[in-house]
Design a protein around this motif. Structure first.
Motif, short mmCIF file in Angstrom:
data_model
loop_
_atom_site.label_atom_id
_atom_site.label_comp_id
_atom_site.label_asym_id
_atom_site.label_seq_id
_atom_site.Cartn_x
_atom_site.Cartn_y
_atom_site.Cartn_z
N GLN A 55 -6.85 -54.52 24.25
CA GLN A 55 -6.19 -53.43 24.91
C GLN A 55 -7.03 -51.98 24.71
OE1 GLN A 55 -2.48 -52.85 22.85
NE2 GLN A 55 -1.52 -54.37 24.14
N ILE A 56 -7.66 -51.69 23.86
CA ILE A 56 -8.63 -50.59 23.65
C ILE A 56 -9.79 -50.56 24.57
CG2 ILE A 56 -10.24 -49.32 22.19
CD1 ILE A 56 -7.98 -50.15 19.84
N GLY A 57 -10.36 -51.86 24.39
CA GLY A 57 -11.59 -52.27 25.44
C GLY A 57 -11.12 -51.79 27.06
N LEU A 58 -9.92 -52.41 27.09
CA LEU A 58 -9.55 -52.46 28.55
C LEU A 58 -9.42 -50.88 28.90
CD1 LEU A 58 -8.72 -53.65 31.25
CD2 LEU A 58 -6.30 -54.09 30.34
N ALA A 59 -8.45 -50.16 28.04
CA ALA A 59 -8.28 -48.65 28.28
C ALA A 59 -9.70 -47.84 28.39
CB ALA A 59 -7.54 -48.11 27.18
N LEU A 60 -10.75 -48.23 27.62
CA LEU A 60 -12.25 -47.39 27.67
C LEU A 60 -12.83 -48.03 28.87
CD1 LEU A 60 -13.11 -48.15 23.92
CD2 LEU A 60 -12.67 -45.90 25.14
N ALA A 61 -12.59 -49.37 29.61
CA ALA A 61 -13.14 -49.69 30.65
C ALA A 61 -12.52 -48.91 31.73
CB ALA A 61 -12.94 -51.00 30.78
N LEU A 62 -11.34 -48.49 31.74
CA LEU A 62 -10.64 -47.55 32.80
C LEU A 62 -10.61 -46.16 32.78
CD1 LEU A 62 -7.67 -50.10 33.25
CD2 LEU A 62 -9.62 -50.18 34.68
N ARG A 63 -11.35 -45.55 31.57
CA ARG A 63 -11.33 -44.37 31.12
C ARG A 63 -11.60 -43.27 32.25
NH1 ARG A 63 -14.08 -40.01 29.14
NH2 ARG A 63 -13.05 -38.88 27.49
N ARG A 64 -12.84 -43.55 32.93
CA ARG A 64 -12.94 -42.53 33.96
C ARG A 64 -11.94 -42.62 35.11
NH1 ARG A 64 -18.09 -44.10 37.92
NH2 ARG A 64 -16.48 -45.68 38.49
N GLY B 215 -13.71 -60.01 24.54
CA GLY B 215 -13.64 -60.46 23.23
C GLY B 215 -12.41 -60.29 22.58
N GLY B 216 -11.71 -59.17 22.49
CA GLY B 216 -10.60 -58.83 22.04
C GLY B 216 -9.36 -60.08 22.50
N PRO C 194 -17.24 -51.39 26.86
CA PRO C 194 -15.71 -51.75 26.73
C PRO C 194 -15.23 -52.98 27.25
CG PRO C 194 -16.29 -50.10 28.34
CD PRO C 194 -17.56 -50.19 27.73
N TRP C 195 -16.01 -53.70 28.27
CA TRP C 195 -15.81 -54.72 28.67
C TRP C 195 -16.04 -55.86 27.81
CZ3 TRP C 195 -12.10 -55.06 32.19
CH2 TRP C 195 -12.12 -54.11 33.09
N GLY D 176 -9.88 -62.59 24.37
CA GLY D 176 -10.27 -63.96 24.14
C GLY D 176 -10.22 -64.36 22.64
N LEU D 177 -10.51 -63.52 21.89
CA LEU D 177 -10.01 -64.11 20.35
C LEU D 177 -8.61 -64.35 20.16
CD1 LEU D 177 -10.89 -64.81 17.44
CD2 LEU D 177 -10.99 -62.03 17.10
N GLY D 178 -7.76 -63.28 20.70
CA GLY D 178 -6.45 -63.52 20.76
C GLY D 178 -5.97 -64.90 21.15
N ALA D 179 -6.41 -65.12 22.38
CA ALA D 179 -6.00 -66.27 23.19
C ALA D 179 -6.39 -67.60 22.06
CB ALA D 179 -6.66 -66.66 24.44
N ALA D 180 -7.63 -67.50 21.72
CA ALA D 180 -7.94 -68.82 20.87
C ALA D 180 -7.11 -68.71 19.47
CB ALA D 180 -9.72 -68.47 20.36
N LEU D 181 -6.80 -67.79 18.82
CA LEU D 181 -6.10 -67.59 17.78
C LEU D 181 -4.63 -68.26 18.05
CD1 LEU D 181 -7.04 -64.25 16.16
CD2 LEU D 181 -7.33 -66.56 15.16
N VAL D 182 -4.09 -68.09 19.16
CA VAL D 182 -2.73 -68.54 19.31
C VAL D 182 -2.64 -70.03 19.81
CG1 VAL D 182 -1.71 -66.21 20.08
CG2 VAL D 182 -2.60 -67.61 21.72
N ALA D 183 -3.83 -70.16 20.74
CA ALA D 183 -4.03 -71.56 21.03
C ALA D 183 -4.27 -72.67 19.84
CB ALA D 183 -5.13 -71.82 21.88
N PHE D 184 -5.13 -72.35 18.93
CA PHE D 184 -5.36 -73.19 18.03
C PHE D 184 -5.10 -72.70 16.38
CE2 PHE D 184 -8.77 -72.91 21.50
CZ PHE D 184 -8.80 -74.38 21.73
N GLY D 185 -4.44 -71.65 16.34
CA GLY D 185 -4.07 -71.30 14.99
C GLY D 185 -2.76 -71.30 14.74
N PRO D 186 -1.97 -70.58 13.69
CA PRO D 186 -0.73 -70.73 13.40
C PRO D 186 0.03 -69.76 14.09
CG PRO D 186 -1.64 -69.86 11.45
CD PRO D 186 -2.98 -70.04 12.60
#
Length: 457
Positions: free
Chosen positions: A278-287, A236-237, A230-231, A239-249
């Motif tokens: 968000q899904i990864g963060l939720a799964l990391a906190l699932r327990r 990854g999610g 999950p982490w 990080g990719l989102g940050a890269a897309l808004v930083a360098f993309g349209p």
């Protein structure tokens, strides 16, 4: 392997340190659903900047100021809602397949639960604008409220597509696994490239299906126990989102802002990336989430809220309109500048007034989350697909037009009513019990087209 076996067989390969979701109640999915819907409501109640002058109401967005866009990377929770819906639909459809229920019967029951709560909303809002205008209420606020009351239905229209596609998408999931959401994401990338190179927002419309189905498909993988690391998903999610808004349209905000390109309408790859985070963060906190959900008081609260989530979603803007009509239009009190002491001190009082307005709506309309009892559906595949198409068309019409006076809202409501009529079947034959195979009855905890998985069917 027969199609039914594809639905009921658990994949042999699972990612390490994960397990399939429970076949019945999954408190993790319950929490995501309630958390998602409550956060949507809080956001809709908190962000409007409102003022009234010369018979017109002006609106703004509190999250458009400063660095408030960062809040939307958590508060835009529709990806989590679709993810939870995917898990619920996978569990429900597989349980139905084990009982021998065919896809048309399952889809008819799901469709009724999804569309039935819209009936009282349409019954109230179709005549309400006419009544308010006849009483002399200024036209512009009435039309604005009428339009916004229907825009909420976009979610049900898209979710209906996901529900209708559940059986074939489950079969693809069983054979191809991760490659299915990966292919949907790749399609979303291609659509975004076309959208931003052409400068035409309309070119991004296919992403309404591609992005939300990709997130819904991740719910299938969760139900299979194939969402590990999950982490990695979270980092990854995001990080990719940050890269897309930083360098993309892509814009910084994950909700639409006035005068800016929207990551939400239609959805973009940037929103998909943040959704995976968000899904990864939720799964990391699932327990910890599951442990919290199993506290007796929390469990009872989740059960109470879970039975009213669709009512809260469909009617929370109506509660907002009631308070706005009194405070902003009637008393002439405008929203303070966001972030100022006046705004911060007034916000809890504002939410309290909205909650008080919402309470009678919950008491009055929550009963419609359970559709009237119906006999076993025997109409076949074509009939239920026509019913789904009619309901979807009606929801889409009301999304676009709202309940503004005219023919279109009446036609939209009529299409929903016709679709619901097609899902009905004859009364149960004598001797048939609600537990019989093929009997799509309502069961406790399963509401609104699969948005909750308690006692999932």
């Amino acid at each position: 392997m027969p199609p039914t076996d594809l639905l009921t067989t658990t994949p042999a390969r699972r990612t390490a340190r994960t397990a399939p979701a429970p076949a019945g109640r999954d408190p993790f999915i319950d929490v995501l659903r309630v958390f998602g819907m409550v956060l949507v409501v809080l956001q809709h109640w908190s962000i409007p900047l409102l003022s009234f002058a010369d018979g017109r109401i002006s609106t703004g967005n509190a999250l458009a100021t400063g660095n408030a866009w960062m809040i939307t990377w958590i508060s835009q929770v529709m990806p989590l809602v679709f993810f939870a819906g995917g898990a619920a639909n996978a569990i429900s459809r597989r349980n139905a397949a084990r009982r021998g229920d065919a896809t048309p019967a399952w889809l008819a029951a799901r469709l009724r639960r999804l569309a039935w709560p819209v009936v009282p909303l349409a019954a109230v809002w179709l005549p309400l604008p006419h009544l308010l205008l006849a009483l002399g209420v200024p036209e512009q606020p009435v039309l604005t409220a009428s339009r916004l009351a229907g825009q909420l239905l976009w979610f049900l229209a898209i979710y209906l597509v996901a529900v209708a596609a559940t059986t074939p998408m489950l079969r693809l999931n069983m054979v191809y696994g991760w490659r299915v959401p990966a292919a949907l994401a790749a399609g979303a990338v291609a659509v975004d490239v076309l959208r931003f190179t052409s400068g035409l927002d309309v070119a991004g419309l296919p992403n309404i299906a591609l992005v939300w189905l990709a997130v819904h498909q991740l719910g299938f993988l969760y139900a299979d126990g194939r969402l590990g690391r999950p982490w990695v998903l979270a980092l990854g999610g995001y990080g990719l989102g940050a890269a897309l808004v930083a360098f993309g349209p892509y814009p910084l905000s994950m909700i639409g802002m006035p005068g800016a390109v929207s990551n939400m309408a239609p959805p973009t790859v940037a929103l998909l990336a943040v959704g995976v985070g968000q899904i990864g963060l939720a799964l990391a906190l699932r327990r910890w989430i599951v442990s919290f959900a199993e506290w007796p008081g929390v469990s009872r609260a989740l059960g109470w809220a879970g039975d009213r989530m669709m009512t809260l979603y469909l009617w929370h803007m109506s509660a907002l309109f009631v308070i706005v009509s009194v405070v902003v239009v009637g008393l002439g009190i405008s929203t303070p500048e966001p972030g100022t002491p006046a705004w911060l001190s007034g916000w809890p009082h504002w939410l309290l007034m909205l909650a008080l307005a919402m309470w009678p709506l919950l008491r009055g309309f929550a009963r419609f989350e359970t559709p009237p009892a119906s006999g076993p559906y025997t109409g076949g595949t074509v009939r239920v697909l026509v019913a789904a198409a009619l309901v979807g068309l009606g929801l889409l019409t009301l999304t676009v037009t709202g309940f503004v006076p005219g023919i279109a809202p009446l036609a939209g409501a009529g299409a929903i009513a016709a679709g619901l009529a097609l899902t009905r079947s004859s009364r149960s034959p004598r001797g048939t019990s609600p537990g019989s195979p093929g009997m799509p009855v309502s069961r406790p905890g399963e509401r609104a087209g699969g948005l909750r998985v308690s006692s999932a069917r």
